[in-house]
Write a protein that holds these residues in place. Sequence first.
Motif, PDB file in Angstrom:
ATOM      1  N   LEU A 111      72.093 -41.155 -75.552  1.00  0.00           N
ATOM      2  CA  LEU A 111      71.548 -42.255 -76.443  1.00  0.00           C
ATOM      3  C   LEU A 111      70.266 -41.963 -76.884  1.00  0.00           C
ATOM      4  O   LEU A 111      69.111 -41.233 -76.533  1.00  0.00           O
ATOM      5  CB  LEU A 111      71.288 -43.502 -75.693  1.00  0.00           C
ATOM      6  N   VAL A 112      70.151 -42.271 -78.357  1.00  0.00           N
ATOM      7  CA  VAL A 112      68.915 -42.056 -78.988  1.00  0.00           C
ATOM      8  C   VAL A 112      67.706 -43.128 -78.650  1.00  0.00           C
ATOM      9  O   VAL A 112      66.698 -42.560 -78.306  1.00  0.00           O
ATOM     10  CB  VAL A 112      69.091 -42.530 -80.595  1.00  0.00           C
ATOM     11  N   PRO A 113      68.109 -44.317 -78.190  1.00  0.00           N
ATOM     12  CA  PRO A 113      66.943 -45.193 -77.500  1.00  0.00           C
ATOM     13  C   PRO A 113      66.558 -44.600 -76.285  1.00  0.00           C
ATOM     14  O   PRO A 113      67.596 -44.330 -75.507  1.00  0.00           O
ATOM     15  CB  PRO A 113      67.601 -46.888 -77.729  1.00  0.00           C
ATOM     16  N   GLY A 114      65.334 -44.701 -76.107  1.00  0.00           N
ATOM     17  CA  GLY A 114      64.763 -43.982 -74.725  1.00  0.00           C
ATOM     18  C   GLY A 114      64.573 -42.607 -74.764  1.00  0.00           C
ATOM     19  O   GLY A 114      64.300 -41.892 -73.534  1.00  0.00           O
ATOM     20  N   SER A 115      65.069 -41.780 -75.729  1.00  0.00           N
ATOM     21  CA  SER A 115      64.927 -40.283 -75.771  1.00  0.00           C
ATOM     22  C   SER A 115      63.719 -39.817 -76.531  1.00  0.00           C
ATOM     23  O   SER A 115      63.372 -40.447 -77.382  1.00  0.00           O
ATOM     24  CB  SER A 115      66.283 -39.563 -76.213  1.00  0.00           C
ATOM     25  N   LEU A 116      63.258 -38.953 -76.391  1.00  0.00           N
ATOM     26  CA  LEU A 116      62.017 -38.439 -76.900  1.00  0.00           C
ATOM     27  C   LEU A 116      62.490 -37.884 -78.486  1.00  0.00           C
ATOM     28  O   LEU A 116      61.708 -38.073 -79.349  1.00  0.00           O
ATOM     29  CB  LEU A 116      61.520 -37.039 -76.310  1.00  0.00           C
ATOM     30  N   ALA A 117      63.641 -37.306 -78.562  1.00  0.00           N
ATOM     31  CA  ALA A 117      64.039 -37.217 -79.899  1.00  0.00           C
ATOM     32  C   ALA A 117      64.365 -38.411 -80.678  1.00  0.00           C
ATOM     33  O   ALA A 117      63.813 -38.204 -82.049  1.00  0.00           O
ATOM     34  CB  ALA A 117      65.321 -36.349 -79.613  1.00  0.00           C
ATOM     35  N   GLY A 118      65.018 -39.481 -80.235  1.00  0.00           N
ATOM     36  CA  GLY A 118      64.797 -40.636 -80.885  1.00  0.00           C
ATOM     37  C   GLY A 118      63.419 -41.119 -81.364  1.00  0.00           C
ATOM     38  O   GLY A 118      63.378 -41.697 -82.508  1.00  0.00           O
ATOM     39  N   ALA A 119      62.399 -40.902 -80.415  1.00  0.00           N
ATOM     40  CA  ALA A 119      61.029 -41.447 -80.854  1.00  0.00           C
ATOM     41  C   ALA A 119      60.544 -40.495 -82.024  1.00  0.00           C
ATOM     42  O   ALA A 119      59.982 -41.389 -82.940  1.00  0.00           O
ATOM     43  CB  ALA A 119      60.120 -41.080 -79.599  1.00  0.00           C
ATOM     44  N   ALA A 120      60.722 -39.344 -81.945  1.00  0.00           N
ATOM     45  CA  ALA A 120      60.493 -38.360 -83.058  1.00  0.00           C
ATOM     46  C   ALA A 120      61.034 -38.807 -84.380  1.00  0.00           C
ATOM     47  O   ALA A 120      60.579 -38.917 -85.459  1.00  0.00           O
ATOM     48  CB  ALA A 120      60.485 -37.132 -82.800  1.00  0.00           C
ATOM     49  N   MET A 121      62.583 -39.236 -84.222  1.00  0.00           N
ATOM     50  CA  MET A 121      63.222 -39.544 -85.795  1.00  0.00           C
ATOM     51  C   MET A 121      62.795 -40.752 -86.133  1.00  0.00           C
ATOM     52  O   MET A 121      62.789 -41.262 -87.212  1.00  0.00           O
ATOM     53  CB  MET A 121      64.632 -39.301 -85.287  1.00  0.00           C
ATOM     54  N   ALA A 122      62.615 -41.716 -85.104  1.00  0.00           N
ATOM     55  CA  ALA A 122      62.061 -42.941 -85.734  1.00  0.00           C
ATOM     56  C   ALA A 122      60.939 -42.979 -86.209  1.00  0.00           C
ATOM     57  O   ALA A 122      60.560 -43.547 -87.327  1.00  0.00           O
ATOM     58  CB  ALA A 122      62.338 -43.906 -84.242  1.00  0.00           C
ATOM     59  N   ARG A 123      59.889 -42.298 -85.720  1.00  0.00           N
ATOM     60  CA  ARG A 123      58.459 -42.242 -86.285  1.00  0.00           C
ATOM     61  C   ARG A 123      58.307 -41.211 -87.419  1.00  0.00           C
ATOM     62  O   ARG A 123      57.451 -41.584 -88.418  1.00  0.00           O
ATOM     63  CB  ARG A 123      57.338 -41.713 -85.234  1.00  0.00           C
ATOM     64  N   GLY A 124      59.148 -40.434 -87.745  1.00  0.00           N
ATOM     65  CA  GLY A 124      59.187 -39.539 -88.590  1.00  0.00           C
ATOM     66  C   GLY A 124      58.198 -38.323 -88.545  1.00  0.00           C
ATOM     67  O   GLY A 124      57.683 -37.601 -89.694  1.00  0.00           O
ATOM     68  N   SER A 125      57.563 -38.272 -87.375  1.00  0.00           N
ATOM     69  CA  SER A 125      56.652 -37.023 -86.764  1.00  0.00           C
ATOM     70  C   SER A 125      56.663 -36.660 -85.499  1.00  0.00           C
ATOM     71  O   SER A 125      57.288 -37.539 -84.495  1.00  0.00           O
ATOM     72  CB  SER A 125      55.307 -37.835 -87.101  1.00  0.00           C
ATOM     73  N   GLY A 126      56.189 -35.750 -85.327  1.00  0.00           N
ATOM     74  CA  GLY A 126      56.100 -35.037 -83.825  1.00  0.00           C
ATOM     75  C   GLY A 126      55.402 -36.106 -82.761  1.00  0.00           C
ATOM     76  O   GLY A 126      54.618 -36.786 -83.071  1.00  0.00           O
ATOM     77  N   VAL A 127      56.012 -35.706 -81.705  1.00  0.00           N
ATOM     78  CA  VAL A 127      55.568 -36.668 -80.406  1.00  0.00           C
ATOM     79  C   VAL A 127      55.345 -35.781 -79.293  1.00  0.00           C
ATOM     80  O   VAL A 127      56.088 -34.750 -78.977  1.00  0.00           O
ATOM     81  CB  VAL A 127      56.818 -37.553 -80.112  1.00  0.00           C
ATOM     82  N   ILE A 128      54.398 -35.851 -78.360  1.00  0.00           N
ATOM     83  CA  ILE A 128      53.864 -35.079 -77.278  1.00  0.00           C
ATOM     84  C   ILE A 128      53.861 -36.110 -75.789  1.00  0.00           C
ATOM     85  O   ILE A 128      53.154 -37.200 -76.116  1.00  0.00           O
ATOM     86  CB  ILE A 128      52.747 -34.499 -77.508  1.00  0.00           C
ATOM     87  N   VAL A 129      54.360 -35.459 -74.959  1.00  0.00           N
ATOM     88  CA  VAL A 129      54.250 -36.210 -73.784  1.00  0.00           C
ATOM     89  C   VAL A 129      53.653 -35.223 -72.770  1.00  0.00           C
ATOM     90  O   VAL A 129      54.376 -34.253 -72.758  1.00  0.00           O
ATOM     91  CB  VAL A 129      55.399 -37.154 -73.268  1.00  0.00           C
ATOM     92  N   ASP A 130      52.958 -35.553 -71.880  1.00  0.00           N
ATOM     93  CA  ASP A 130      52.525 -34.582 -70.575  1.00  0.00           C
ATOM     94  C   ASP A 130      53.588 -34.610 -69.741  1.00  0.00           C
ATOM     95  O   ASP A 130      53.560 -33.574 -68.962  1.00  0.00           O
ATOM     96  CB  ASP A 130      51.029 -35.193 -70.186  1.00  0.00           C
ATOM     97  N   ASN A 131      54.317 -35.486 -69.487  1.00  0.00           N
ATOM     98  CA  ASN A 131      55.311 -35.338 -68.509  1.00  0.00           C
ATOM     99  C   ASN A 131      56.460 -36.093 -68.966  1.00  0.00           C
ATOM    100  O   ASN A 131      56.469 -37.327 -69.318  1.00  0.00           O
ATOM    101  CB  ASN A 131      54.794 -36.195 -67.072  1.00  0.00           C
ATOM    102  N   ALA A 132      57.917 -35.473 -69.019  1.00  0.00           N
ATOM    103  CA  ALA A 132      58.873 -35.985 -69.557  1.00  0.00           C
ATOM    104  C   ALA A 132      59.935 -36.806 -68.514  1.00  0.00           C
ATOM    105  O   ALA A 132      60.919 -36.878 -69.035  1.00  0.00           O
ATOM    106  CB  ALA A 132      59.667 -34.902 -70.212  1.00  0.00           C
ATOM    107  N   GLU A 133      59.497 -36.943 -67.425  1.00  0.00           N
ATOM    108  CA  GLU A 133      60.225 -37.732 -66.444  1.00  0.00           C
ATOM    109  C   GLU A 133      61.021 -38.863 -66.992  1.00  0.00           C
ATOM    110  O   GLU A 133      62.147 -39.343 -66.614  1.00  0.00           O
ATOM    111  CB  GLU A 133      59.484 -37.702 -65.048  1.00  0.00           C
ATOM    112  N   GLN A 134      60.113 -39.756 -67.898  1.00  0.00           N
ATOM    113  CA  GLN A 134      60.646 -40.860 -68.195  1.00  0.00           C
ATOM    114  C   GLN A 134      61.600 -40.890 -69.331  1.00  0.00           C
ATOM    115  O   GLN A 134      62.217 -41.983 -69.865  1.00  0.00           O
ATOM    116  CB  GLN A 134      59.763 -41.717 -68.387  1.00  0.00           C
ATOM    117  N   TYR A 135      61.922 -39.688 -69.762  1.00  0.00           N
ATOM    118  CA  TYR A 135      62.803 -39.519 -70.856  1.00  0.00           C
ATOM    119  C   TYR A 135      64.207 -39.283 -70.589  1.00  0.00           C
ATOM    120  O   TYR A 135      64.226 -38.590 -69.482  1.00  0.00           O
ATOM    121  CB  TYR A 135      62.277 -38.717 -72.001  1.00  0.00           C
TER     122      TYR A 135
END
Length: 579
Positions: free
Chosen positions: A282-306
């Motif tokens: 699913l796009v919601p809740g994914s890091l890829a979805g966050a980047a596509m929604a914002r239209g810019s790059g996203v960084i997280v230090d720990n990806a466990e919640q994605y």
Amino acid sequence: MAAESPRPGRELSSPASPTSQFGVQLSIDQLMRLVSERASDLMRTQERLRSLLQANRSIVSELSLPGVLTRIVEAARDVADARFAALGVIGPDGTLEQFITVGMDDDTVHAIGELPKGRGLLGALIADPRPIRLQRISDDPRSFGLPPNHPPIESFLGVPIQVPGAVFGNLYLAESRGGSFTEEDEELVLGLAATAGIAIENARHYEESRQRQEWLRARAEVGRNLTTDDPIANLHRIAESVLRLAAADVVSVVVPEPESNLVRVVAAIGTGADDLQGARYLVPGSLAGAAMARGSGVIVDNAEQYVETTICPAYADVLGAVMALPLATEQGMAGAVVVGRARSGRQFTGSDLEMAESFAGQAALAMQLADARANEERLALLQDRDRIARDLHDHVIQRLFAIGLSVQSIAASLSSSEHGARLIDVVGDLDETIREIRTAIFALRENPGAEHSLRSAVMSVVSDVGPALPERPDVIFVGPLDTMVDPGVISDVGAVVREGLTNIARHANAMHAGVRVEATPEELEVYINDDGRGIGDTRRRSGLDNLRRRAEEYGGGLTVTSSPGAGTALSWTIPLEAR
């Protein structure tokens, strides 16, 4: 003459006593020893200062960051005359993300096991970046003791390394060869740490500049490399470039699924790539979805919640820092690139994100240009095919018609003779040739992949099943199919052709097959024949029964004729007036 008496107040001198002479001699020896000791101290201090200067020159002459860190540790051990030295690099979470040691062999390091994370006495220096000097490390209440298999140590000296705006890490020295670390040792190591901070910052700038050049070179190459018409191959090239340039452990490229709230992994490389390839989430809740929604790059230090970590088992214990980069085109979001590093690796920085995001934007533009170029090539091909089809229709078919009419008129005048009958057969052959050319004209004019017409649906099935036959089946269309046949019938016709050709490929052992689809004002017929061995006595005819039921739903029927050695003919008919 009377003898002259001595002057008043003046005593006759006497030779110095041995005791007084010996006392003067002792003072001179002590003074000489003191001067000698001071000179030795000065020479030792001079040597240590010279050693510090040499260490500073060695550190600042190195440009790579790993090389700088190693030289800092080695120089600190030499300057402080210690047995063991280490440098701990502080990570974004306040713990040690890197620990470089000098003075222990590989077997000892392996026996100790996991490197420290910055707790206890080491953590105290992180929390309060001021020098710590101890004669006995065990006397400090903040000390947790040494891990198993660690060599025994007594004296300890810890000094922070600061870079502009932050504390980069700490130098840890243990076991002074002189018994304990002195204030002079602390001053020398502090001086070395100041130089180390400058060298580290220079190495960082150099590394960033070199990385930026690599990203720029990759940006320039990406347009030249995306020359294939295969979009999946292009995405794999992008993933490979990002994996190398970002020093990542896994990279995946996702694209949105049509008419859904899902993305699909179309390219993956690195750790867990085999499990990740083809996955949907699913796009919601994914890091890829966050980047596509914002239209810019996203960084997280720990990806466990994605959600990305839940779809790939190989991610569970190894994935740490992750960044996602949108693939934005003028038509919208074409997808995203998800880049991950192992937990043992360093975190992504703002500079990493900036360079990777710029590359992703260039890659998306190159993809868009490649698609546009491919569309232009397809359009040119279709135009060329249309020109050929037009020439066949306007010239070849018209001439064949004229020839047929001429031959038919001659045959009419010779109707009573043998030659007349042969000419009539020639006219029939010409008509069959014209039908085949018309079928070829349609195939030339049809847009590949289109399925909006009955003709295209039949040709698509023939293209799919044809490779399973020794020869490509002959296909003939007769009558105004696309104007008289209801679009709802198209899927049924496709099913009939697929079932008929599949049976021929599996069971008939035929060398040749043919398909004719003919529409008259009264009915539509799909006729399929082959020159194989016939159906035989098998009772499994569920496929033919399905075709019969399809025909009966329209008020039509199915006829199958077969004989051993003479092949099989299938006729599927439905009335057109009954629609």
